[in-house]
Design an enzyme around this catalytic site. Sequence first.
Site, short mmCIF file in Angstrom:
data_model
loop_
_atom_site.label_atom_id
_atom_site.label_comp_id
_atom_site.label_asym_id
_atom_site.label_seq_id
_atom_site.Cartn_x
_atom_site.Cartn_y
_atom_site.Cartn_z
N ASP A 145 -8.20 7.45 -2.71
CA ASP A 145 -8.52 6.12 -2.17
C ASP A 145 -9.04 6.08 -0.73
O ASP A 145 -8.48 6.75 0.15
CB ASP A 145 -7.25 5.26 -2.15
CG ASP A 145 -6.46 5.32 -3.42
OD1 ASP A 145 -6.89 5.98 -4.36
OD2 ASP A 145 -5.38 4.70 -3.47
N ASP A 268 0.70 0.25 -1.13
CA ASP A 268 -0.68 -0.02 -0.72
C ASP A 268 -0.84 -1.30 0.10
O ASP A 268 -1.62 -2.19 -0.25
CB ASP A 268 -1.61 -0.06 -1.96
CG ASP A 268 -1.47 1.18 -2.83
OD1 ASP A 268 -0.95 2.20 -2.33
OD2 ASP A 268 -1.87 1.14 -4.01
N GLU A 319 -2.78 -1.69 -8.23
CA GLU A 319 -2.75 -0.88 -7.02
C GLU A 319 -3.78 -1.43 -6.01
O GLU A 319 -4.67 -2.19 -6.38
CB GLU A 319 -3.10 0.58 -7.34
CG GLU A 319 -2.15 1.22 -8.34
CD GLU A 319 -2.43 2.70 -8.60
OE1 GLU A 319 -1.48 3.47 -8.57
OE2 GLU A 319 -3.59 3.08 -8.82
C1 FRU Z 1 -4.39 4.66 -6.21
C2 FRU Z 1 -3.08 5.28 -5.76
C3 FRU Z 1 -2.35 4.35 -4.81
C4 FRU Z 1 -1.49 5.28 -4.02
C5 FRU Z 1 -2.38 6.47 -3.88
C6 FRU Z 1 -1.67 7.78 -3.83
O1 FRU Z 1 -5.34 5.57 -6.59
O2 FRU Z 1 -2.29 5.59 -6.87
O3 FRU Z 1 -1.64 3.31 -5.47
O4 FRU Z 1 -1.11 4.74 -2.79
O5 FRU Z 1 -3.26 6.46 -4.99
O6 FRU Z 1 -2.53 8.82 -3.50
#
Ligand code: FRU
Length: 600
Positions: A145, A268, A319
């Site tokens: 991300d 997040d 997310e």
């Molecule tokens: C989304 C996610 C988020 C988390 C991160 C962990 O792709 O699963 O929810 O914070 O990746 O790397």
Amino acid sequence: MRKRVMTIMSVLLASLSSSFGATSNDFKINHMANESNSVVLEATNKYLLLPIQENAPEAKVGIIKNNVHTGVYSNVRLARERVDYYVPYDISEYRGEYITVDIQGMPQNSICWSNIKYSDTFDTTNTEKFRPSYHHTPAYGWMNDPNGMFYKDGVYHLYFQYNPYGSMWGNMHWGHSTSTDLVNWKNEGVAIAPDAIGTIFSGSCVVDHNNTSGFGEGAVVAFYTSAKPTPWGDCQTQSMAYSLDNGKTFIKYENNPILTSSEKDFRDPKVFWYAPKEHWVMMLAVGQHMEIYSSKNLKDWTKESEFGEGHGCHGGVWECPDLVELPVEGTKEKKWVLICNINPGGPFGGSATQYFVGDFDGSTFTNNYPEETKWMDYGKDHYATVTWNNAPDGRCIAIGWMSNWQYANNVPTLQYRSANTIARDLSLFKQDGRIFLKSEPCKEMLEARKDGRQIKTVNVAKAETISLSPQSDNGAYEVELSINPGKSKEVSFTLSNGKGEKVLMTYDTVKKTLAMDRSKSGEVSFSKDFPAVTEMPVNKSKELKLRLFVDKSSVEAFVNNGEFVMTNCVFPSAPYDTITFESDGKNRYKVKNINIYRIK
Ligand code: FRU
């Protein structure tokens, strides 16, 4: 005195290293019971270069000094049978001192023992033919991300979920890159590293112009999820850190975490200023809904409301939320858009981004279209999309991670893994009285065009092939075109290379859809979920206006400059250098204003 002790130790180590079997020149390596090992060394150089084997199980690597663990253990796929690549393990803070690198879960007969090296440098020269040229990628290691993006003093900051110890997910840090034009990126190294509260999951940054937090005027404040692995599962809490040097380094807040919960998926944080109520708002993804919190000082948060139950798609966990206010094109109206990334449950399997259009009063979000599910992008590789804080000129700029959790860890690159989408300017448009999100290629993409060539009109009777060379020669280009299908029911066009690898796009003028088939696009066999046909709705008018961005290992298709978008990764063995238009065999059609640009 200290120097003398060290000299004696060096002599001792040198003599030991010859009498122990598994030693590398400069280290004394002890292999103990149950795959426990210690590498005893004097930190003479900046890095230990650790040999990695992609498909090896993870070993645990940490540093012991004076019999005490210093910092956090990392999970590293140390080489057992072969070395795929190296990663640098920074030991510069111990320079001149004796330390023990504690390595657990590594068999004695692994080849890593004879391949660990000292170095003061780490070579990041690109070794990957699939590395894009105008999309952001990490210099090495894994990326997912985009995180904490903010703009300040002419610079766009982009942080990202980062594993500096391998090209698969793990050891989440925030990596950092900067740009002045959203096209050329400079790698700034690691900004936030794991600590005793957890690894550093996704989140956001704000520029605290009025010093509401007391960290200092103009401080950049980062919010992230601390994900603490325990033998009983991960525990997720929200933490903060602040930067007084424009996001280069961060100081963690002493009273972390700032928000806790008994929920398993609680993460997040996306923070922004809500001017009418003069407070900060934090959006959090919690299981399959969003939670909205408010704060006056960025440290103490009060829960305001929840959103999500009964709305949109619930095929997976929600997310990476965002909430932004945008103008509706051609009106004086503004609406709020709640961005919600979901995995799995995307329209073509795995990860995708849905959004909701509605109203927000600083506490509660109300969805204006409770009966609809809306997708921000109709490809398979558009995820974790969020926007820049403090963007200039009232712009709302978004960027996504160009991959999908179905196969992200297996795409055919090694030095680095995964890129971001091009940045996109967001706005809203009305169609049949309903409001939709428009994601336009950011305006900087116009300046990145080089070496343009135009073909005014092509009349397609059966099939017409156009060369994209020389603009396509290094695999990074844009093709802009307009298709007037006339009476054709179906119009198809193919990007292809001399090896027979191709991406087929089909405009169905009856169904009003545009499909992209990447099942023969090049390397596709690394995952059963990769070969796919994705499909998006297109505008009402017959003429299809398209901008196609191709960059070594991706195709992004923007219909009507962003009314509908589709982002897909592809791994061709050579750049696609021709485009072929085909008709349905009965009717002719016209392709107009074909512009081909090299990019960058
Ligand atoms: C989304 C996610 C988020 C988390 C991160 C962990 O792709 O699963 O929810 O914070 O990746 O790397």
